[in-house]
Design a protein around this motif. Structure first.
Motif, PDB file in Angstrom:
ATOM      1  N   ASP A  70       0.875  -1.179   0.000  1.00  0.00           N
ATOM      2  CA  ASP A  70       0.000   0.000   0.000  1.00  0.00           C
ATOM      3  C   ASP A  70       0.911   1.228   0.000  1.00  0.00           C
ATOM      4  OD1 ASP A  70      -1.721   2.078   0.614  1.00  0.00           O
ATOM      5  OD2 ASP A  70      -2.569   1.129   2.398  1.00  0.00           O
ATOM      6  N   THR A  71       1.056   1.869  -1.160  1.00  0.00           N
ATOM      7  CA  THR A  71       2.031   2.949  -1.310  1.00  0.00           C
ATOM      8  C   THR A  71       1.355   4.302  -1.176  1.00  0.00           C
ATOM      9  OG1 THR A  71       1.755   3.123  -3.718  1.00  0.00           O
ATOM     10  CG2 THR A  71       3.382   1.547  -2.914  1.00  0.00           C
ATOM     11  N   THR A 100       1.360  13.637  -6.214  1.00  0.00           N
ATOM     12  CA  THR A 100       1.955  14.301  -7.375  1.00  0.00           C
ATOM     13  C   THR A 100       3.145  15.151  -6.914  1.00  0.00           C
ATOM     14  OG1 THR A 100      -0.239  14.422  -8.360  1.00  0.00           O
ATOM     15  CG2 THR A 100       1.451  15.857  -9.305  1.00  0.00           C
ATOM     16  N   ASP A 129      -2.877  15.568   4.063  1.00  0.00           N
ATOM     17  CA  ASP A 129      -3.509  14.314   4.489  1.00  0.00           C
ATOM     18  C   ASP A 129      -3.465  14.166   6.004  1.00  0.00           C
ATOM     19  OD1 ASP A 129      -4.259  13.118   2.038  1.00  0.00           O
ATOM     20  OD2 ASP A 129      -2.210  12.497   1.662  1.00  0.00           O
TER      21      ASP A 129
END
Ligand code: WTA
Length: 636
Positions: free
Chosen positions: A397-398, A402, A487
């Protein structure tokens, strides 16, 4: 032990420690041992996050295409570099060797030069997933032109705004594209876009679908006849480490998409390094990333990272549902794919279909399964692990962006024990941290906070094209001296990270980042609309879907709401693209606003999710009375 290739967890911790304690030595060694340079750097790293300014390998000279192509020619000239699987399974796959790639990149580079493209010029690429797309990126890099790829699902207006923002002088496109059963007329989208782009004087057109298109005299040319005349030899332009390699647009919470600028040396070193470790790619294996090259995942992990490692990288033109839902699994069997990298939204969609699509294919070649683009939920993780990996392939799970250029947090397969829904540990060189609501670092675990990065890494975007202030404001202002990712994340007791999602007004729909502002601007163009607000709400397959609250100018409008809904989605399709269409539109008399006039999206989000019992503090609202009527509209 090699810094470049991590083989077990103990090595990971050793390498990680070194990368943090002596970042200059660490990246200097990686760069020196594994890449081709025309001149050494004067200094590995120079930076000041308060400006912000970041330079990696400053003073060094190189060309990234020599690293991605030329240096493999002696040992791997006949090995497949690009394995192209067309949309139509009955059309033959193409195996483009490193030797052929070299020739084709040089030919296109010579064409671009002959059309007047020079080092530093911007070239817009608007192409489907065909080999010419990869070749176009590399041809730009060969001559030092800056590519700006625009995903070929974007509308003409979205394309035009990107072309104008970075003043591209040339556009490379095709007569059209195949997507499942459909064909899409890309050239007319480009025609419409370019009619509002004074900077563009030429359009080069790849023939893909053989459609009858209009070519504008003096501006448009078919690419193939130009290639046929071009030499297969083109000396690489010698670039400075910090020369821009490409611009790639990504949505922000407000305003125009941000043209993230990536530079040459750091981007090359980090994407190559992470490709090697995240996929544990070995010679002669076949690697497949299903992303479109219109997004960063395709740039870094279809083109540059794999080719810098001399890998065979598969490019797929089509969609997972054509001719039926077994297409991905059929391709894995057909080409004996070893590493497979896709998005949670694709996994969720495919997991809803019959297992027989999977079971009729031999997937035993698979070794590593990756995901990227959004949080992967527990069900999707297990479905992928059980049915595709047969519990033998680590799920990688990377997490990255961008802006980060390469993978930042990810398990290293066969080294890091995986944990469902956790991206786990930072890559070497990545100093991740969590910040609390007061702006202080959270040093204990388990914890939850806003995810930041405390130290530069080689592939970070250096600026936003034409707007360095916005770069500073967006990423370096929330927390002084730290890069803020936008995030939120959890960190467990062993230091594993789980990304919980965006904390700003970017919504990820089917793995595509969408800013609310451009969609709201599009809706507000409708003559009947006074104001609008978009929020995300959970969706089984897409991860998030878009929910729009729309205020009409005249409440007693005679037009049917259903017609208006269609018209609103049509306007969004024209301005942004079909990916930004709203799933649900609720007409309302007003929007909850703070006294300073800011829309309280938190409340709208809760109502869209039908979490009415827990709306939080509404005391700062200017118009608290509006809430009951919005709730009524939601339930009615
Ligand atoms: C989200 C894609 C959870 C995240 C490479 C990030 C993820 C945004 C993950 C960047 C993951 C990406 N788990 N969330 N493994 N990977 N994201 O710029 O919100 O298209 O900020 O880059 O996608 O999306 P972008």
């Amino acid at each position: 032990m090699s810094n470049y290739h991590i083989k077990n967890l103990e090595e990971y911790y050793q390498v990680y420690r070194k990368s943090v304690q002596e970042p200059g030595d660490f990246w200097g060694e990686v760069a020196e041992e594994h890449f081709l340079w025309h001149k050494q750097w004067d200094q590995v790293l120079e930076y000041d996050f308060s400006l912000p300014m970041v330079k990696w390998f400053d003073g060094a000279q190189l060309n990234i295409t020599e690293n991605c192509i030329d240096r493999h020619l002696l040992t791997k000239g006949d090995q497949t570099a690009i394995l192209f699987e067309p949309n139509d399974p009955t059309e033959a796959a193409q195996h483009i060797t490193y030797q052929e790639l070299h020739e084709r990149v040089n030919q296109l580079a010579n064409v671009l030069k002959s059309q007047g493209v020079q080092k530093g010029d911007r070239v817009c690429i608007y192409l489907p997933m065909i080999p010419e797309l990869t070749i176009s990126l590399l041809a730009c890099a060969r001559i030092g032109a800056v590519h700006s790829v625009v995903f070929a699902g974007f509308s003409s207006m979205a394309l035009a705004s990107r072309i104008n923002d970075s003043t591209c002088k040339i556009v490379i496109t095709s007569d059209g594209s195949f997507r499942g059963k459909k064909t899409i007329d890309l050239k007319s989208i480009v025609d419409e876009a370019v009619s509002t782009c004074p900077c563009v004087d030429q359009v080069l057109v790849v023939k893909r679908i053989n459609s009858d298109i209009v070519m504008q005299e003096g501006r448009d040319q078919w690419l193939q006849p130009l290639l046929d005349k071009a030499s297969k030899v083109c000396a690489p332009e010698i670039m400075e480490a910090e020369d821009p390699l490409f611009i790639l647009y990504t949505s922000g919470s407000t305003g125009m998409p941000k043209g993230m600028v990536h530079t040459t040396a750091g981007y090359m070193v980090y994407t190559a390094y992470t490709f090697k470790n995240v996929f544990q790619y070995k010679a002669n294996e076949v690697y497949w990333c299903t992303a479109d090259i219109g997004w960063i995942t395709g740039h870094s992990y279809i083109v540059y990272g794999p080719l810098a490692n001399g890998a065979t990288t598969l490019m797929f033109e089509g969609v997972p549902s054509y001719p039926d839902y077994s297409r991905f699994w059929e391709i894995i069997e057909k080409h004996k794919v070893n590493q497979f990298y896709t998005a949670p939204t694709a996994i969720r969609a495919l997991s809803k279909e019959s297992l027989s699509y999977v079971e009729k294919h031999d997937l035993s070649s698979l070794k590593v399964l990756g995901t990227v683009g959004e949080p992967i939920n527990e069900d999707a993780w297990h479905w992928y692990n059980d049915n595709i990996g047969k519990k033998k392939c680590p799920i990688i799970d990377t997490w990255w962006q961008t802006e980060t250029g390469g993978v930042m947090i990810s398990p290293i397969p066969f080294s890091t024990p995986t944990k469902p829904t956790y991206a786990t540990l930072p890559m070497p060189g990545i100093q991740a941290c969590l910040m609390d609501a007061e702006g202080l670092p959270i040093t204990t675990s388990p914890a939850e906070g806003n995810l930041c990065i405390e130290f530069p890494w080689p592939s970070m975007a250096r600026t936003i094209w034409g707007n360095h202030q916005r770069y500073k404001d967006t990423y370096f202002s929330a927390y002084p001296d730290k890069y803020f990712t936008g995030d939120g994340a959890l960190r467990d007791e062993v230091g594993y990270y789980r990304i919980t999602g965006r904390v700003d007004d970017v919504i990820i729909v089917s793995g595509h980042n969408l800013g609310t502002a451009p969609i709201e601007d599009a809706i507000n163009e409708h003559p009947a609309v006074a104001e609008s607000a978009i929020v995300g709400f959970p969706h089984d397959i897409k991860g998030n879907a878009l929910y729009g609250y729309v205020i009409l100018k005249e409440t007693g409008t005679t037009r049917l709401h259903d017609n208006l809904r269609k018209e609103i989605n049509q306007i969004i399709t024209e301005h942004v693209g079909p990916i930004a269409k709203l799933d649900t539109i609720q007409f309302t008399e007003g929007l909850p606003k703070t006294r300073s006039g800011k829309i309280m999206r938190r409340i709208l989000r809760k109502i869209a999710c039908k979490e009415m019992s827990n709306l939080g503090d509404t005391s700062t609202l200017l118009n608290p009375e509006i809430i009951d009527s919005i709730i009524e509209g939601r339930l009615g």
